[in-house]
Motif scaffolding. Sequence first.
Motif, short mmCIF file in Angstrom:
data_model
loop_
_atom_site.label_atom_id
_atom_site.label_comp_id
_atom_site.label_asym_id
_atom_site.label_seq_id
_atom_site.Cartn_x
_atom_site.Cartn_y
_atom_site.Cartn_z
N ASP A 126 8.28 11.00 -12.36
CA ASP A 126 7.03 10.25 -12.21
C ASP A 126 6.76 10.03 -10.72
O ASP A 126 7.29 9.09 -10.10
N ASP A 127 5.93 10.89 -10.14
CA ASP A 127 5.63 10.79 -8.71
C ASP A 127 4.68 9.65 -8.39
O ASP A 127 4.44 9.35 -7.21
N ASP A 128 4.12 9.04 -9.42
CA ASP A 128 3.16 7.97 -9.19
C ASP A 128 3.81 6.59 -9.17
O ASP A 128 3.13 5.57 -9.03
N ALA A 129 5.14 6.54 -9.33
CA ALA A 129 5.83 5.25 -9.42
C ALA A 129 5.84 4.50 -8.08
O ALA A 129 6.07 3.29 -8.06
N TYR A 130 5.61 5.20 -7.01
CA TYR A 130 5.61 4.56 -5.69
C TYR A 130 4.31 4.93 -4.98
O TYR A 130 3.90 6.09 -4.98
N LYS A 131 3.65 3.94 -4.38
CA LYS A 131 2.36 4.17 -3.75
C LYS A 131 2.35 3.59 -2.34
O LYS A 131 2.69 2.42 -2.13
N ASP A 132 1.95 4.42 -1.38
CA ASP A 132 1.70 3.96 -0.02
C ASP A 132 0.19 3.89 0.19
O ASP A 132 -0.49 4.92 0.21
N PHE A 133 -0.33 2.68 0.32
CA PHE A 133 -1.75 2.50 0.55
C PHE A 133 -2.06 2.66 2.04
O PHE A 133 -1.30 2.20 2.89
N ASP A 134 -3.18 3.31 2.33
CA ASP A 134 -3.61 3.52 3.72
C ASP A 134 -5.12 3.38 3.75
O ASP A 134 -5.86 4.29 3.36
N ALA A 135 -5.58 2.20 4.19
CA ALA A 135 -7.02 1.90 4.14
C ALA A 135 -7.57 1.69 5.56
O ALA A 135 -7.03 0.88 6.31
N THR A 136 -8.59 2.45 5.89
CA THR A 136 -9.31 2.26 7.17
C THR A 136 -10.62 1.56 6.87
O THR A 136 -11.44 2.04 6.08
N LEU A 137 -10.83 0.40 7.54
CA LEU A 137 -12.00 -0.43 7.27
C LEU A 137 -12.87 -0.52 8.52
O LEU A 137 -12.39 -0.90 9.59
N GLN A 138 -14.11 -0.16 8.38
CA GLN A 138 -15.06 -0.28 9.48
C GLN A 138 -15.64 -1.71 9.45
O GLN A 138 -16.12 -2.18 8.44
N LEU A 139 -15.60 -2.36 10.62
CA LEU A 139 -15.98 -3.76 10.67
C LEU A 139 -17.42 -3.99 11.12
O LEU A 139 -17.99 -5.03 10.83
N ASN A 140 -17.99 -3.07 11.86
CA ASN A 140 -19.33 -3.30 12.45
C ASN A 140 -20.42 -2.53 11.72
O ASN A 140 -21.44 -2.19 12.32
N GLN A 141 -20.23 -2.22 10.50
CA GLN A 141 -21.26 -1.50 9.75
C GLN A 141 -21.66 -2.28 8.51
O GLN A 141 -20.90 -3.07 7.99
#
Length: 415
Positions: free
Chosen positions: A400-415
Amino acid sequence: MTDKPKMYCIHCGKEIPAGVRFCPFCGTEQTNVSDTTTETTPVETDHRNAPHSDKPDKPNMLTALKLSMRDLFTISKRLDRADFWWLYLDIFIIGVILNLCLSPVLKQMAYSANIIWPVILFLLAIIYALTTIGLFTAEIRRLHDTNRSGHFLWLLLIPIVGSIVVIVLLAQKSNAAGTRFESATPHKPWVKQWWAWVILALVTIVLTITFGYSARVIADSELSSYNDTTSTSSNSGDSSTSDDTDTDSDSDSTSTDSIDLDDSTIDIADKQSYSLNYSETWSESTFSIDKVTVYQTDGEYSEGSGHDKTSFNGIVKVHMAIDAGRDIDAYPTQATLSTSDGQQVDADMSDSDDFDGELDSGTQTDGNVYFLLPKLDDVSDLTSIRLKWSADYDTDDMDDDDAYKDFDATLQLNQ
């Protein structure tokens, strides 16, 4: 007409007839009866053990210090009054100098990770150990010179009165009967005695540990003083100051705002709030970020103590919600933040809300994650942020390759 030779009991110190084998007062056998000496004849050729003999040199600070270092671990001798008090002056001056050096070293140890400061502290502890041992054995030899046992030093355990009594005893004149404390066996230099080095090492280690603890106390004391100062500053300010009362508008706030982090109140010079609509679903669970607030503090603040102490003048607060579709483990309060102006920091776990960890299926939770920025000249300097955190769930399926998740979120602040 010559005076009759005098003899003193090696045990009780009383004057007894010359040549007798047993003391008529205490019955102790006199082992030196064949070597009966007169009052004016020293037992040893060392002039320091014969207070009434002619001395080859006049006692002074230098000769007293040399004598102390030579007899550092010797107690079966005598020390006359002049040599002792010159030595006392030496050690007093050395102590003043050491204390002047010790204070800045302890502060550097409290706030610096440089290895040179513990080394300097250890060297200072060696000098402290030498002077401590030297003064202790010198006091015993001085008491011997007054025909008193070194056990009189136990009086120092009595507050105030004991110290006064010991000082009076140390100031007494020499007594020829004190020769009973001298050893007829030649003294081997302490530098050639293994046990002397062991004692010196143990005293040095104890002093080093004590000083190291003092450095920690200094760090904790100054941190506590910092917390009290910032708290007092906040309480004496405008009573209308809000506790992290943000709005959803993109307008700047006034400099009267403040927020609470841990036990400290942080004054805010400027802040900017951004409404976002980030959402990501993984394994039936949804992670969403709806708001990011950037703060510029009013001056520089510190967090932690000792080697963990960090300074900051910027704060990023991220509000996150988690909807667990199954049993999961999520750790956004251990996230890493990268900013558009090149900074990378870990989440401040002690100040962030406790809303993550083991989450059961069907539960919903939300909270704020705080990041402390070492440098922030203006809230508008941050145009985007990047968040990385992890989550996982238990499974018996090794594929089960989905058992571990690394989240990586880029958030634009001025839009």
